[in-house]
Write a protein that holds these residues in place. Structure first.
Motif, mmCIF file in Angstrom:
data_model
loop_
_atom_site.group_PDB
_atom_site.id
_atom_site.type_symbol
_atom_site.label_atom_id
_atom_site.label_comp_id
_atom_site.label_asym_id
_atom_site.label_seq_id
_atom_site.Cartn_x
_atom_site.Cartn_y
_atom_site.Cartn_z
ATOM 1 N N UNK A 1 0.500 -0.695 0.047
ATOM 2 C CA UNK A 1 -0.279 -0.038 0.290
ATOM 3 C C UNK A 1 0.933 1.621 -0.058
ATOM 4 N N UNK A 2 0.506 2.623 -0.834
ATOM 5 C CA UNK A 2 0.632 3.320 -0.723
ATOM 6 C C UNK A 2 0.974 4.333 0.278
ATOM 7 N N UNK A 3 1.805 4.471 1.284
ATOM 8 C CA UNK A 3 1.684 5.674 2.535
ATOM 9 C C UNK A 3 1.792 6.830 2.240
ATOM 10 N N UNK A 4 2.336 7.524 1.090
ATOM 11 C CA UNK A 4 2.223 9.105 0.769
ATOM 12 C C UNK A 4 0.933 9.064 0.619
ATOM 13 N N UNK A 5 0.948 11.057 0.957
ATOM 14 C CA UNK A 5 -0.870 11.272 1.855
ATOM 15 C C UNK A 5 -0.876 11.780 0.181
ATOM 16 N N UNK A 6 -2.509 11.569 -0.245
ATOM 17 C CA UNK A 6 -2.990 12.635 -1.581
ATOM 18 C C UNK A 6 -2.390 13.967 -1.713
ATOM 19 N N UNK A 7 -2.769 14.433 -2.989
ATOM 20 C CA UNK A 7 -2.095 15.261 -3.052
ATOM 21 C C UNK A 7 -3.729 16.132 -3.343
ATOM 22 N N UNK A 8 -3.558 17.502 -3.734
ATOM 23 C CA UNK A 8 -4.494 18.002 -3.289
ATOM 24 C C UNK A 8 -5.457 17.557 -4.686
ATOM 25 N N UNK A 9 -4.805 17.099 -6.196
ATOM 26 C CA UNK A 9 -5.474 17.564 -7.633
ATOM 27 C C UNK A 9 -5.869 15.784 -7.280
ATOM 28 N N UNK A 10 -5.184 14.488 -6.046
ATOM 29 C CA UNK A 10 -5.942 13.655 -6.638
ATOM 30 C C UNK A 10 -6.729 13.328 -5.697
ATOM 31 N N UNK A 11 -7.070 14.210 -4.254
ATOM 32 C CA UNK A 11 -8.378 14.693 -3.282
ATOM 33 C C UNK A 11 -9.006 14.788 -4.822
ATOM 34 N N UNK A 12 -9.242 16.212 -5.637
ATOM 35 C CA UNK A 12 -9.734 16.852 -6.566
ATOM 36 C C UNK A 12 -10.718 15.694 -7.152
ATOM 37 N N UNK A 13 -9.739 15.125 -8.361
ATOM 38 C CA UNK A 13 -10.411 13.772 -8.541
ATOM 39 C C UNK A 13 -10.780 12.913 -8.588
ATOM 40 N N UNK A 14 -11.280 12.393 -6.722
ATOM 41 C CA UNK A 14 -11.269 11.495 -6.533
ATOM 42 C C UNK A 14 -12.704 12.126 -5.621
ATOM 43 N N UNK A 15 -13.014 13.271 -5.515
ATOM 44 C CA UNK A 15 -14.226 14.290 -5.027
ATOM 45 C C UNK A 15 -14.761 13.827 -5.711
ATOM 46 N N UNK A 16 -14.254 14.198 -7.353
ATOM 47 C CA UNK A 16 -15.913 14.062 -8.643
ATOM 48 C C UNK A 16 -16.135 12.665 -8.501
ATOM 49 N N UNK A 17 -15.292 11.637 -8.886
ATOM 50 C CA UNK A 17 -15.287 9.854 -8.842
ATOM 51 C C UNK A 17 -16.510 10.060 -7.781
ATOM 52 N N UNK A 18 -16.389 10.714 -6.223
ATOM 53 C CA UNK A 18 -17.288 10.145 -4.993
ATOM 54 C C UNK A 18 -18.557 11.169 -5.651
ATOM 55 N N UNK A 19 -18.666 11.747 -5.714
ATOM 56 C CA UNK A 19 -19.896 12.408 -5.948
ATOM 57 C C UNK A 19 -21.109 11.502 -6.294
ATOM 58 N N UNK A 20 -20.924 10.735 -7.817
ATOM 59 C CA UNK A 20 -21.947 9.525 -7.772
ATOM 60 C C UNK A 20 -22.288 8.261 -8.031
ATOM 61 N N UNK A 21 -21.124 8.356 -6.723
ATOM 62 C CA UNK A 21 -21.397 6.795 -6.072
ATOM 63 C C UNK A 21 -22.608 7.247 -5.076
ATOM 64 N N UNK A 22 -23.326 5.740 -4.275
ATOM 65 C CA UNK A 22 -24.075 6.166 -3.292
ATOM 66 C C UNK A 22 -23.579 5.122 -2.275
ATOM 67 N N UNK A 23 -24.573 6.316 -0.622
ATOM 68 C CA UNK A 23 -23.856 5.796 -0.026
ATOM 69 C C UNK A 23 -22.832 4.547 0.684
ATOM 70 N N UNK A 24 -22.183 3.817 0.869
ATOM 71 C CA UNK A 24 -21.885 2.363 1.201
ATOM 72 C C UNK A 24 -22.746 2.498 2.415
#
Length: 94
Positions: A1-24
């Motif tokens: 597993x990658x232990x480096x923290x996510x960059x702000x650009x990576x977090x932004x991309x993941x938030x965009x993907x996460x908006x379309x997810x249904x709550x698990x």
């Protein structure tokens, strides 16, 4: 597993993907029990990116997010209102 923290650009991309997810998982008045944490861990292993809906006050949600991040070794990507998005690298398949 990658232990480096996510960059702000990576977090932004993941938030965009996460908006379309249904709550698990919905976390209600009972809070974070061991069974809820186990379910979240399974979801992170399977999906890598999950959305959680909280039924609590703002301060309790902050505490839940930090507790989930530390106990499950995942990263809080972001969230709006009573929804949080969490990410953890998926394990490599053998």
């Amino acid at each position: 597993m990658n232990n480096e923290p996510l960059t702000s650009a990576e977090k932004k991309e993941l938030r965009g993907i996460g908006q379309r997810l249904k709550p698990h998982v919905h976390i209600g008045k009972q809070g974070l029990s061991e069974s809820v944490l186990a379910e979240l861990d399974t979801a992170l292993i399977k999906n890598g990116l999950i959305k959680i809906r909280f039924e609590a006050e703002r301060e309790a949600i902050k505490n839940y997010c930090s507790e989930i991040s530390s106990k499950l070794e995942c990263e809080y990507v972001g969230g709006v209102g009573k929804v949080g998005i969490f990410f953890r690298d998926m394990p490599e398949k053998a």
